[in-house]
Design an enzyme around this catalytic site. Structure first.
Site, short mmCIF file in Angstrom:
data_model
loop_
_atom_site.label_atom_id
_atom_site.label_comp_id
_atom_site.label_asym_id
_atom_site.label_seq_id
_atom_site.Cartn_x
_atom_site.Cartn_y
_atom_site.Cartn_z
N CYS A 87 5.99 4.37 9.13
CA CYS A 87 6.52 3.69 7.93
C CYS A 87 7.99 3.97 7.64
O CYS A 87 8.81 3.05 7.67
CB CYS A 87 5.68 4.05 6.72
SG CYS A 87 4.01 3.37 6.83
N GLU B 41 0.84 -1.20 0.00
CA GLU B 41 0.00 0.00 0.00
C GLU B 41 0.88 1.25 0.00
O GLU B 41 1.88 1.30 0.70
CB GLU B 41 -0.91 -0.03 1.25
CG GLU B 41 -1.85 1.14 1.35
CD GLU B 41 -2.63 1.36 0.05
OE1 GLU B 41 -3.28 0.42 -0.42
OE2 GLU B 41 -2.57 2.47 -0.52
N LYS C 236 10.88 2.63 10.10
CA LYS C 236 11.01 1.17 10.18
C LYS C 236 11.32 0.55 8.83
O LYS C 236 12.05 -0.44 8.76
CB LYS C 236 9.74 0.56 10.80
CG LYS C 236 8.58 0.44 9.83
CD LYS C 236 7.50 -0.51 10.35
CE LYS C 236 6.25 -0.48 9.50
NZ LYS C 236 6.39 -1.00 8.15
P1 NAD Z 1 -2.09 -0.07 12.51
O1 NAD Z 1 -1.30 -0.35 13.71
O2 NAD Z 1 -2.82 1.21 12.39
O3 NAD Z 1 -3.18 -1.22 12.28
C1 NAD Z 1 -2.92 -2.59 12.46
C2 NAD Z 1 -4.20 -3.22 12.99
O4 NAD Z 1 -4.02 -4.62 13.02
C3 NAD Z 1 -4.55 -2.78 14.40
O5 NAD Z 1 -5.87 -2.32 14.46
C4 NAD Z 1 -4.37 -4.06 15.24
O6 NAD Z 1 -5.28 -4.13 16.32
C5 NAD Z 1 -4.65 -5.12 14.19
N1 NAD Z 1 -4.07 -6.44 14.49
C6 NAD Z 1 -2.83 -6.74 14.95
N2 NAD Z 1 -2.70 -8.06 15.10
C7 NAD Z 1 -3.87 -8.62 14.70
C8 NAD Z 1 -4.36 -9.96 14.62
N3 NAD Z 1 -3.58 -11.01 14.95
N4 NAD Z 1 -5.60 -10.17 14.21
C9 NAD Z 1 -6.41 -9.13 13.85
N5 NAD Z 1 -6.01 -7.84 13.91
C10 NAD Z 1 -4.74 -7.59 14.33
O7 NAD Z 1 -1.09 -0.25 11.28
P2 NAD Z 1 -1.16 0.50 9.88
O8 NAD Z 1 -0.56 1.85 10.01
O9 NAD Z 1 -2.51 0.34 9.30
O10 NAD Z 1 -0.12 -0.37 9.03
C11 NAD Z 1 -0.42 -1.68 8.61
C12 NAD Z 1 0.60 -2.12 7.58
O11 NAD Z 1 0.53 -1.27 6.43
C13 NAD Z 1 2.05 -2.02 8.07
O12 NAD Z 1 2.79 -3.06 7.52
C14 NAD Z 1 2.52 -0.69 7.50
O13 NAD Z 1 3.91 -0.65 7.32
C15 NAD Z 1 1.79 -0.67 6.18
N6 NAD Z 1 1.54 0.68 5.65
C16 NAD Z 1 1.13 1.66 6.47
C17 NAD Z 1 0.86 2.93 5.94
C18 NAD Z 1 0.42 4.06 6.84
O14 NAD Z 1 0.43 5.20 6.39
N7 NAD Z 1 0.02 3.81 8.07
C19 NAD Z 1 1.00 3.17 4.57
C20 NAD Z 1 1.39 2.12 3.76
C21 NAD Z 1 1.67 0.88 4.30
#
Ligand code: NAD
Length: 438
Positions: A259, A147, A262
């Site tokens: 992001c 993403e 890490k």
């Molecule tokens: P986040 O911490 O906001 O969301 C992760 C969610 O997963 C949380 O709500 C958590 O409760 C849930 N979760 C964790 N373990 C779980 C399980 N076993 N079962 C069900 N739910 C579970 O993280 P995010 O910022 O949305 O990032 C998610 C991924 O996307 C990461 O790998 C990040 O690097 C990537 N990403 C993030 C962004 C950004 O801007 N935040 C952009 C691109 C990519």
């Protein structure tokens, strides 16, 4: 198409809502019960502009649950969007991803297409596939769909992506992803199909390059400060070369968020595992560590001993239009100031609750920009929220002990600040104290 998304955070929730908005039937799963309770009540647990309105309009096609088994049973396409935070050794923590994979293996009875939306280390799809083969005889395909959305503009980015990147192995996998994304790429936005490993690497390449851009301009800004150049003029001058894209090239207090820090570390770690070094990325990371303390250094140079000094801080989130404070430069500044014996009163339009939960240094909270400046020795601007760009100078001057501003985002206009009788320290533009320094 029917699909589920496991992990309902900044990425999973935006993706789920946008997929539902274009007509797919989506089950969003999270193991955080409070989050799911709020979503079932129609509340959005994060601050992301526009998300709430779209959710209202697609409520009939989206369901929220903590029951991953049910989601796996009823969908053959399962996205994983859980966090992949940094471990102590710099590698990405795949613990939450593996938990989800285990749950899928337990509940699956027919073929599943597992789509990794999380940012995962290069080689993960292959490793997970071997892991699944050991656990279950049910067939599967792992697809990578990294993403690229930006928090604060996430809905727009998801609905109208610059590109969609898909790493997959089979025709069926490709067809599924084409069908899912067809509504988002109607206007010519490209979908790039490639191998899993190339898709994984693409995401790291993008974030590392953006980190390098930020550290590059920050390093130039430091030199501009020293030699007396104005980084804004330099920026305009060199980025007007067609080969240099001017976007995302602003000096500031360093990059943060969940992001870039890490992902740069994870890429360095992957290279190390493969007996290589990533010298440019390592340098960007080192420059950024220094940059997160750039305002602290400027404040220390100006005041000397900071014991007993009191500062107003505008902005806690790592960037505007989000409540995300993970790795926010504000935290590093706060730690340094409080360690040096100063106190801080902060104001942020949306990130106070997340900062209270995440920050490990003490700070007071104010209800408004003006309230935060009461008795302050100086005002520090850390995040470039729009409401900070045009302050009521008379009111804040009246409130403050000294009329001094340290602007970590260059969001004020030098003539305005000086006209209002403030001493102004910014990034890469020297110290402006009199009209003649314009
Ligand atoms: P986040 O911490 O906001 O969301 C992760 C969610 O997963 C949380 O709500 C958590 O409760 C849930 N979760 C964790 N373990 C779980 C399980 N076993 N079962 C069900 N739910 C579970 O993280 P995010 O910022 O949305 O990032 C998610 C991924 O996307 C990461 O790998 C990040 O690097 C990537 N990403 C993030 C962004 C950004 O801007 N935040 C952009 C691109 C990519």
């Amino acid at each position: 198409m029917k699909m589920s998304i496991v992990g309902t955070g900044y990425v999973g929730l935006v993706a789920g809502v946008c997929f539902a908005d274009v007509g797919h039937e989506v089950i969003c799963v999270d193991n955080n019960e409070e989050k799911i309770r709020r979503l079932k009540d129609g509340q959005i647990p994060i601050y992301e502009p526009g998300l709430s309105d779209i959710l209202k309009s697609c409520q009939s096609r989206i369901e929220f649950t903590t029951d991953i088994g049910k989601a796996v049973e009823s969908c053959s396409v399962i996205f994983i969007a859980v966090g992949t935070p940094e471990k102590a050794d710099g590698n990405a923590d795949l613990g939450p991803t593996l938990q989800v994979i285990d749950s899928i293996c337990k509940a699956a009875t027919v073929k599943k297409y597992i789509v990794l939306k999380s940012t995962v280390p290069i080689g993960t799809a292959k490793e997970l596939s071997a892991y699944i083969d050991q656990k279950t005889k049910i067939p599967h395909e792992i697809i990578n769909n990294p993403e690229f959305l930006k928090e604060g503009a996430a809905v727009e980015d998801f609905l109208r992506p610059d590109r969609v990147v898909i790493g997959c192995k089979t025709k069926e996998g490709k067809n599924i992803m084409e069908e899912l994304y067809a509504p988002f790429v109607k206007n010519g936005h490209p979908i790039y199909f490639m191998s899993n490993i190339s898709a994984e690497m693409t995401k790291y390449a993008a974030n590392s390059f953006l980190s390098v851009k930020i550290s590059f301009i920050n390093e130039l800004a430091a030199l501009a400060d020293t030699v007396g150049a104005d980084i804004n003029d330099v920026r305009k001058g060199f980025t007007s070369d067609k080969r240099i894209n001017p976007a995302f090239f602003y000096p500031g207090v360093g990059y943060g968020g969940s992001c870039f820090p890490k992902d740069v570390q994870a890429l360095i770690h992957t290279a190390k595992k493969n007996h290589q070094t990533m010298d440019i990325e390592a340098a960007a990371d080192a420059v950024n560590d220094k940059q997160k303390l750039v305002l602290f250094e400027k404040v220390k140079n100006r005041f000397g001993d900071l014991k007993g000094k009191h500062f107003a801080m505008w902005g806690l989130s790592f960037k505007p239009r989000t409540d995300d404070v993970r790795e926010a430069p504000a935290l590093y500044l706060l730690r340094a100031l409080t360690k040096a014996g100063a106190t801080v009163t902060a104001y942020d339009p949306v990130a106070t609750e997340t900062a209270k939960a995440y920050f490990d240094a003490p700070f007071g909270l104010a209800e408004s920009t003006v309230d935060a400046t009461k008795d302050a020795d100086a005002l520090l601007i850390v995040t470039e929220w729009n409401e900070f760009r045009n302050p009521d100078f008379a009111k804040i001057k009246n409130n403050m002990k000294n009329s001094i501003i340290f602007d970590g985002r260059n969001c004020l206009s030098i003539p305005d600040v000086l006209k209002n009788g403030f001493e102004y320290h910014c990034i890469g533009r020297g110290i402006a104290t009199t009209e003649t320094s314009l």
